[in-house]
Structures are given as C-alpha cells and as structure tokens.
Design a protein around this motif. Sequence first.
Motif, PDB file in Angstrom:
ATOM      1  N   MET A 143       1.543   8.833   1.277  1.00 21.77           N
ATOM      2  CA  MET A 143       0.500   8.583   2.673  1.00 21.77           C
ATOM      3  C   MET A 143      -0.981   8.306   2.340  1.00 21.77           C
ATOM      4  SD  MET A 143       1.283  11.765   4.769  1.00 21.77           S
ATOM      5  CE  MET A 143       0.054  13.342   3.651  1.00 21.77           C
ATOM      6  N   PHE A 144      -1.524   7.834   3.858  1.00 26.47           N
ATOM      7  CA  PHE A 144      -2.874   7.312   3.882  1.00 26.47           C
ATOM      8  C   PHE A 144      -2.797   8.585   4.681  1.00 26.47           C
ATOM      9  CE2 PHE A 144      -6.084   5.962   6.752  1.00 26.47           C
ATOM     10  CZ  PHE A 144      -6.772   5.760   5.523  1.00 26.47           C
ATOM     11  N   VAL A 145      -4.482   8.999   3.668  1.00 31.86           N
ATOM     12  CA  VAL A 145      -5.340  10.366   4.194  1.00 31.86           C
ATOM     13  C   VAL A 145      -7.034   9.552   4.566  1.00 31.86           C
ATOM     14  CG1 VAL A 145      -6.095  11.803   4.070  1.00 31.86           C
ATOM     15  CG2 VAL A 145      -4.382  11.383   2.848  1.00 31.86           C
ATOM     16  N   TYR A 184      -2.590   9.256  -0.758  1.00 35.65           N
ATOM     17  CA  TYR A 184      -1.542  10.255  -1.399  1.00 35.65           C
ATOM     18  C   TYR A 184      -0.239   9.985  -1.718  1.00 35.65           C
ATOM     19  CZ  TYR A 184      -0.487  15.087  -2.229  1.00 35.65           C
ATOM     20  OH  TYR A 184      -0.744  16.457  -2.615  1.00 35.65           O
ATOM     21  N   THR A 185      -0.621   9.913  -2.958  1.00 32.73           N
ATOM     22  CA  THR A 185       1.098   9.528  -3.425  1.00 32.73           C
ATOM     23  C   THR A 185       1.471  10.250  -5.223  1.00 32.73           C
ATOM     24  OG1 THR A 185       2.142   7.862  -4.573  1.00 32.73           O
ATOM     25  CG2 THR A 185       0.143   7.868  -4.509  1.00 32.73           C
ATOM     26  N   ASP A 186       2.376  10.793  -5.344  1.00 35.81           N
ATOM     27  CA  ASP A 186       3.045  11.846  -6.629  1.00 35.81           C
ATOM     28  C   ASP A 186       3.297  10.438  -7.361  1.00 35.81           C
ATOM     29  OD1 ASP A 186       5.156  11.209  -5.489  1.00 35.81           O
ATOM     30  OD2 ASP A 186       5.795  13.030  -5.724  1.00 35.81           O
ATOM     31  N   CYS A 187       3.113   9.475  -7.292  1.00 32.63           N
ATOM     32  CA  CYS A 187       3.625   8.148  -7.937  1.00 32.63           C
ATOM     33  C   CYS A 187       3.304   7.600  -9.056  1.00 32.63           C
ATOM     34  CB  CYS A 187       4.310   6.710  -7.025  1.00 32.63           C
ATOM     35  SG  CYS A 187       5.656   7.486  -5.740  1.00 32.63           S
ATOM     36  N   LEU A 188       1.145   8.117  -8.969  1.00 33.02           N
ATOM     37  CA  LEU A 188       0.476   7.319  -9.857  1.00 33.02           C
ATOM     38  C   LEU A 188       0.151   8.366 -10.496  1.00 33.02           C
ATOM     39  CD1 LEU A 188      -1.478   5.318  -7.408  1.00 33.02           C
ATOM     40  CD2 LEU A 188       0.626   4.500  -8.827  1.00 33.02           C
ATOM     41  N   VAL A 189      -0.013   8.105 -12.082  1.00 33.73           N
ATOM     42  CA  VAL A 189      -0.707   9.474 -12.607  1.00 33.73           C
ATOM     43  C   VAL A 189      -2.261   9.738 -12.380  1.00 33.73           C
ATOM     44  CG1 VAL A 189      -1.373   9.642 -15.154  1.00 33.73           C
ATOM     45  CG2 VAL A 189      -0.142   7.933 -14.793  1.00 33.73           C
ATOM     46  N   PRO A 190      -2.686  10.694 -12.076  1.00 38.27           N
ATOM     47  CA  PRO A 190      -3.862  12.038 -11.108  1.00 38.27           C
ATOM     48  C   PRO A 190      -5.570  11.133 -11.789  1.00 38.27           C
ATOM     49  CG  PRO A 190      -1.296  13.319 -12.375  1.00 38.27           C
ATOM     50  CD  PRO A 190      -1.345  11.847 -12.811  1.00 38.27           C
ATOM     51  N   VAL A 248      -8.892   3.689  -0.772  1.00 40.47           N
ATOM     52  CA  VAL A 248      -8.513   2.330   0.407  1.00 40.47           C
ATOM     53  C   VAL A 248      -9.700   2.468   1.258  1.00 40.47           C
ATOM     54  CG1 VAL A 248      -7.960   1.343   2.857  1.00 40.47           C
ATOM     55  CG2 VAL A 248      -6.470   2.907   1.397  1.00 40.47           C
ATOM     56  N   TYR A 249     -10.351   0.799   0.990  1.00 39.69           N
ATOM     57  CA  TYR A 249     -11.500  -0.091   1.999  1.00 39.69           C
ATOM     58  C   TYR A 249     -11.657  -0.498   2.344  1.00 39.69           C
ATOM     59  CZ  TYR A 249     -13.435   1.802  -2.954  1.00 39.69           C
ATOM     60  OH  TYR A 249     -13.343   3.178  -4.131  1.00 39.69           O
ATOM     61  N   ARG A 260       8.518   2.312  -0.752  1.00 43.14           N
ATOM     62  CA  ARG A 260       9.493   3.049   0.040  1.00 43.14           C
ATOM     63  C   ARG A 260       7.725   2.808   0.876  1.00 43.14           C
ATOM     64  NH1 ARG A 260      13.685   4.415  -2.271  1.00 43.14           N
ATOM     65  NH2 ARG A 260      13.033   6.736  -2.384  1.00 43.14           N
ATOM     66  N   ALA A 261       7.449   4.254   0.410  1.00 44.54           N
ATOM     67  CA  ALA A 261       5.821   5.194   1.682  1.00 44.54           C
ATOM     68  C   ALA A 261       4.763   4.049   0.958  1.00 44.54           C
ATOM     69  CB  ALA A 261       5.249   5.914   0.558  1.00 44.54           C
ATOM     70  N   LEU A 262       4.020   2.594   0.452  1.00 42.72           N
ATOM     71  CA  LEU A 262       3.436   1.748   0.806  1.00 42.72           C
ATOM     72  C   LEU A 262       4.086   1.107   2.274  1.00 42.72           C
ATOM     73  CD1 LEU A 262       0.702   0.250   0.361  1.00 42.72           C
ATOM     74  CD2 LEU A 262       2.521  -1.433  -1.495  1.00 42.72           C
ATOM     75  N   LEU A 263       5.110   0.274   2.298  1.00 44.57           N
ATOM     76  CA  LEU A 263       5.652  -0.626   2.820  1.00 44.57           C
ATOM     77  C   LEU A 263       5.397   0.389   4.500  1.00 44.57           C
ATOM     78  CD1 LEU A 263       8.079  -3.136   1.267  1.00 44.57           C
ATOM     79  CD2 LEU A 263       5.583  -3.322   2.286  1.00 44.57           C
ATOM     80  N   SER A 264       5.975   1.614   4.441  1.00 39.98           N
ATOM     81  CA  SER A 264       6.271   2.186   5.685  1.00 39.98           C
ATOM     82  C   SER A 264       4.507   2.334   6.602  1.00 39.98           C
ATOM     83  CB  SER A 264       6.891   3.529   5.545  1.00 39.98           C
ATOM     84  OG  SER A 264       6.766   4.550   5.925  1.00 39.98           O
ATOM     85  N   TRP A 265       3.733   2.652   6.004  1.00 40.75           N
ATOM     86  CA  TRP A 265       2.053   2.707   5.770  1.00 40.75           C
ATOM     87  C   TRP A 265       2.366   1.594   6.911  1.00 40.75           C
ATOM     88  CZ3 TRP A 265      -2.908   0.753   3.279  1.00 40.75           C
ATOM     89  CH2 TRP A 265      -3.413   1.165   4.059  1.00 40.75           C
TER      90      TRP A 265
END
Length: 273
Positions: free
Chosen positions: A1-3, A48-54, A77-78, A104-109
């Motif tokens: 999600m966007f923070v 903020y996502t757990d889908c990407l390598v930290p 995000v810029y 799914r998370a991206l398109l929801s945002w």
Amino acid sequence: MFVPCEGGGPELQGFTLLMPAVSVGNVGQLAIDLVISTLRMTKIGYFYTDCLVPMVGNNPYATSNENSVELSINAEVYSLPSKKLVVLQIRSPFIKNKYRPFCRALLSWVESSKCARVILLSSSHAYQRDDEQLLGTPLRYLLTPALEKAVEGRMQELKWKEMEKIAAYPGINDREKVLHIPGGGITKLLFTESCSKGIQMAVLLKFCSEGDNIPDAFALVNYLNEWLQLIKSKGSHSTDISPEQEIPDTSSQWKIPSSWRLLFGNGLPPALF
C-alpha cells in the motif's frame, strides 16, 4: 500500500502514473531514473509491500553531500504536480509467486487515488522476437480498451507500432494468436488485469538484450517523451528517415542521476597493474 512521507496523502486525482516493470536489462527502471532526475521530482511517499526483495541505499538522485545521505528503499513514489505526473520507481526484484498480489495492490491504489491513467515502461528479450517483430523499430506499445479510445489517434499520428501477437502453437495452428512478452516481468499480468478492470493503461517497451542497457533506457525515455512531451525536443520529424530515427533525440537533455556512476561497480584497483 502507499504510505505518504507526511501526514496527509497527496491529491493524485487526474494524474498520470508512470512506473517500470522489472524486466530484461532493467530498461524501464533506468528510464524512470532519467525522468525523476531530469524533472527534479519530489519524493512524496513509498509503496509498502512484501512482494519485493527488501532493499535500502543512499539517495540515488543526490546533488550534494547534504542530500546524499538520505535513504531510499525498494519502491518509492515521486510527484510533479505541474505536469500532473506521479512516478513509482521499483528498485528490487519480485519475490517468487508475488506478482499477482503486487498487481492487485497496485491497481487498487490506482483506483482509490483516482489516477487518470497508468504508463508502464518495460522491455522484452530481443532474441525471442518472431519474423514480424524483427522488422522496423524495436519499440512497441500496448493500450487497454479503456485508453485506446482516447489515444489511438495520437499513436497513429506518431506512427508507432503496436506489440504484435504471435501464434500460440507455431507450425501447428498459426491462426490462434496470443500476447507474448518474454523477459517482461509483470508486464503481461498487469496489462491483462488492467484490461479486465477497465483501467486506462499503456505499455511502452523495447526489445533488448542484457548488457550495457543505458542506450536502451535513453531510447525508451525518448519514445515516452515523444508522446508526453516531458521535455522539449530540439529536433523535428522528417518523412525521409527510417522509423528508428523518427523519434527526436533528446538524449543530451536528460540528466543522468549520480547513482549511475556505480552502475557497473567500482573501477579496477590500481594494484592489479
């Protein structure tokens, strides 16, 4: 999600969201770097996502010693309100089996923030092109049905080539065509999900190979600029040149970020010689 960086979330209604696919040669990510650096876009938050390598690192767009110590993470995000442009930069690869949750998370945002459209910068393996794709420019585009009505005329004016569909079963059944983007990462999934949700999305991609992909990044960002006019090009079109040359070359006007100095690691230590 966007923070957001600060308390209240920024107003993004009507903005164009520009983002890369983590694809062959990292071409989309390099092109996004050029956009953020050249337009001096302001960081407004992170995804903020757990889908990407930290991942964490120094400021990739540092212009002085003072701001070089600012931290950056894997998805930031810029924004540039004057051009109604918001950019999501992705800096690390996806974790296995996390493509779909991320989409799914991206398109929801995108839907909740009411962005007008999404433009995805991507790439695909040059060695897996079919005969038709070998002809002409290595640059292609795709439009979802929701966006096609609005910009298809503009694409025809630019004489852009749409990404060709290829035979699902070559040599057996050449009539059944499918969209195939080898090396494109989330490109196909995100595009098909946007089609089904009625989201306005354009995909701009370049056929390329792994290696020094800086020239590919410049080609892709020039391709984007021909449509969006993010920076003014000094050249004009001519009807007597090849398709590859029809895109005005604005390479000298893009600002290379400071982080590119380490794109291939440190130089060879003098002790070797």
